[in-house]
Enzyme design. Structure first.
Site, PDB file in Angstrom:
ATOM      1  N   HIS A 256       0.827  -1.206   0.000  1.00 56.02           N
ATOM      2  CA  HIS A 256       0.000   0.000   0.000  1.00 56.02           C
ATOM      3  C   HIS A 256       0.862   1.257   0.000  1.00 56.02           C
ATOM      4  CE1 HIS A 256      -3.269   2.734   0.967  1.00 56.02           C
ATOM      5  NE2 HIS A 256      -2.555   3.189   1.994  1.00 56.02           N
ATOM      6  N   ARG A 368      13.549  12.868  16.808  1.00 51.52           N
ATOM      7  CA  ARG A 368      13.144  13.530  15.567  1.00 51.52           C
ATOM      8  C   ARG A 368      11.619  13.522  15.421  1.00 51.52           C
ATOM      9  NH1 ARG A 368      17.068  14.647  11.843  1.00 51.52           N
ATOM     10  NH2 ARG A 368      19.158  13.879  12.387  1.00 51.52           N
ATOM     11  N   ASN A 369      11.000  12.446  15.882  1.00 50.67           N
ATOM     12  CA  ASN A 369       9.540  12.386  15.836  1.00 50.67           C
ATOM     13  C   ASN A 369       8.940  13.475  16.729  1.00 50.67           C
ATOM     14  OD1 ASN A 369       7.191  10.612  14.877  1.00 50.67           O
ATOM     15  ND2 ASN A 369       6.791  10.774  17.078  1.00 50.67           N
ATOM     16  N   ALA A 370       9.558  13.702  17.896  1.00 49.59           N
ATOM     17  CA  ALA A 370       9.084  14.768  18.797  1.00 49.59           C
ATOM     18  C   ALA A 370       9.293  16.139  18.179  1.00 49.59           C
ATOM     19  CB  ALA A 370       9.813  14.656  20.142  1.00 49.59           C
ATOM     20  N   ASP A 397       7.258  15.925  24.313  1.00 48.10           N
ATOM     21  CA  ASP A 397       7.057  17.119  23.486  1.00 48.10           C
ATOM     22  C   ASP A 397       5.759  17.801  23.880  1.00 48.10           C
ATOM     23  OD1 ASP A 397       4.777  16.044  22.017  1.00 48.10           O
ATOM     24  OD2 ASP A 397       6.214  14.769  20.955  1.00 48.10           O
ATOM     25  N   GLY A 431       9.533   4.884  11.915  1.00 46.63           N
ATOM     26  CA  GLY A 431      10.550   5.312  12.888  1.00 46.63           C
ATOM     27  C   GLY A 431      10.357   4.686  14.253  1.00 46.63           C
TER      28      GLY A 431
END
Length: 466
Positions: A256, A368-370, A397, A431
């Site tokens: 997908h 990095r996600n935060a 965060d 991630g």
């Protein structure tokens, strides 16, 4: 009985005990039987048989002794010459040897007493006057040539070991051993082979693709080693089923996820072929989609690698130093959004046993996600704490957060709250899945929670190095 080892041990022990007790009872019974047979035997009759055999010579007398032993195993019969040698080669029992020695020592005295009695009564000496029928009397046997022998009987000469010389006794003991050991061993073998057969059937079903195969109901409730094996089999089957389901879902998700950028590539390529003033824009779009595909494929390979074999390059990593290093690298990226990263507890010298690069990548994904979902001008807190032999890295965060219902799914591959949000952030939904896989490989875990006041709190737990 909770231990299969103990069950096997006690079964054989009980079987051996029963065989030993039964064998002793059989030997005692045989001994008593042979001794009781002597109650009806007259030693005078045996003496007459010996004297009759003596008329045919020493060989016949020797054969008579051997036949008597086979006929009455409990009776010892010895014929010795004047030099105390037994003619059939037998060894005298201790009791018979003592009696013979006493007899030899008293022989001169016995002859003198007989002569005195004869002179006092004016009668010739009579052999009957010194003889009393008894097993303990020593009888004289004389051959035709005048050779003299002494005949001794010992009604207690049969020992427990002599019983085994008789075929009937040996066969009876053998049959008794089989009769006792066979049912116990059959029950033990049945108790072991039955559950093993059921487990074998389950393994066979699992091997042929039946992922719902489990140990038979009740088998996993046993408290012995077979029960533990059944529980381990069920756990293994659950794990395999989960991995296969995860693999199938990953394949669907990958299909997908790859379909969307490929479709956009086709559109951009078609527009670029038409030329015009927007051609450069379409070529830039193609480049971005290719980079996106390359990034996605790299992350997919990373997830597959982390779910494979455990890490090999393990070393003691001071976690505080690693956190400071990752934070410093992320601060450069945070400047673009005017974000602040605050680190606390990084002075700790506590270490973990880990692959340094892999652990740094896992922490970097969380950080990095935060940063990605934090509002401009906001701040991200990174805290390192220690408790009960576990080190915890908390990354918090002040972003929009997530619904509480989706917290357990945040670490699943390709999980995203929405396509629009992900297009804005540029993420692929891999991630946090990479981070969770890395934590499991190092014996730790990753958790997510809602931060009080808004935002997301991701915690990484790792065991301290011993």
């Amino acid at each position: 009985m909770k231990s299969l080892f103990l069950r096997i041990f006690l079964s054989f022990w009980i079987a051996m005990g029963l065989i030993l007790a039964g064998g002793m009872a059989i030997v005692g019974t045989v001994l008593a039987y042979h001794v009781k047979k002597l109650y009806d035997v007259n030693p005078d009759d045996l003496t007459r048989e010996a004297r009759a055999a003596a008329l045919q010579g020493e060989a016949a007398l020797r054969e008579w002794v051997l036949r008597l032993h086979r006929r009455h195993p409990a009776l010892g019969a010895y014929i010795v010459d004047t030099q105390d040698r037994e003619i059939a080669g037998q060894t005298l029992s201790a009791l018979s040897a003592d009696r013979l020695g006493f007899y030899r020592a008293r022989a001169p005295l016995r002859i003198a007493q007989a002569q005195q009695r004869a002179e006092a009564t004016a009668e010739p000496p009579s052999e009957a006057s010194a003889y009393r029928p008894s097993w303990w009397n020593i009888r004289r046997i004389v051959l035709e040539d005048g050779t003299r022998y002494e005949l001794l009987f010992d009604p207690f000469a049969l020992s427990e070991l002599d019983v085994f010389d008789h075929p009937q006794t040996s066969w009876f003991l053998l049959l008794f051993c089989f009769a006792v050991s066979a049912p116990i061993c059959w029950l033990l073998a049945r108790n072991i082979s039955g559950p093993v057969g059921l487990l074998r059937d389950g393994v066979r079903k699992l091997a042929f693709g039946d992922l719902a195969a489990r140990a038979e109901p009740g088998l996993d409730r046993r408290s012995d080693e077979l029960g533990m094996l059944a529980r381990d089999f069920n756990t293994m089957a659950d794990r395999i089923h989960g991995l296969v389901v995860l693999k199938e879902r990953l394949l669907r998700d990958v299909s997908h996820e790859l379909r969307s950028p490929l479709a956009r590539l086709r559109v951009a390529l078609d527009l670029a072929r038409r030329g015009g003033p927007r051609q450069a824009t379409q070529l830039d779009r193609i480049e971005r989609e290719c980079e996106r595909l390359d990034q996605m494929i790299g992350q997919i390979l990373e997830v597959a690698r982390l779910r494979g074999q455990p890490p090999h390059e393990m070393e003691d990593v001071v976690l505080g130093e690693l956190v400071r290093e990752v934070v410093e690298n992320a601060r450069f990226e945070a400047q673009a959004k005017q974000l602040r990263i605050r680190a606390a507890g990084c002075d700790s010298a506590a270490a973990v046993r880990a692959d340094r690069a892999e652990l740094a990548s896992a922490l970097d994904n969380v950080l990095r996600n935060a940063l990605r979902f934090s509002p401009r001008g906001g701040e991200v807190d990174v805290t390192l704490t220690q408790a009960d032999g576990t080190l915890r890295i908390a990354v918090a965060d002040r972003g929009p957060g997530v619904p509480a219902a989706v917290l357990p799914h945040l670490f699943e591959a390709f999980f995203r709250l929405g396509d629009a949000r992900d297009r804005e952030s540029g993420g692929t939904g891999l991630g946090l899945a990479i981070t969770a896989a890395a934590m499991r490989r190092h014996g730790g875990r990753a958790e997510a929670a809602l931060r009080p006041g808004g935002g997301l709190l991701v915690s990484l737990h790792l065991p301290m190095a011993i």
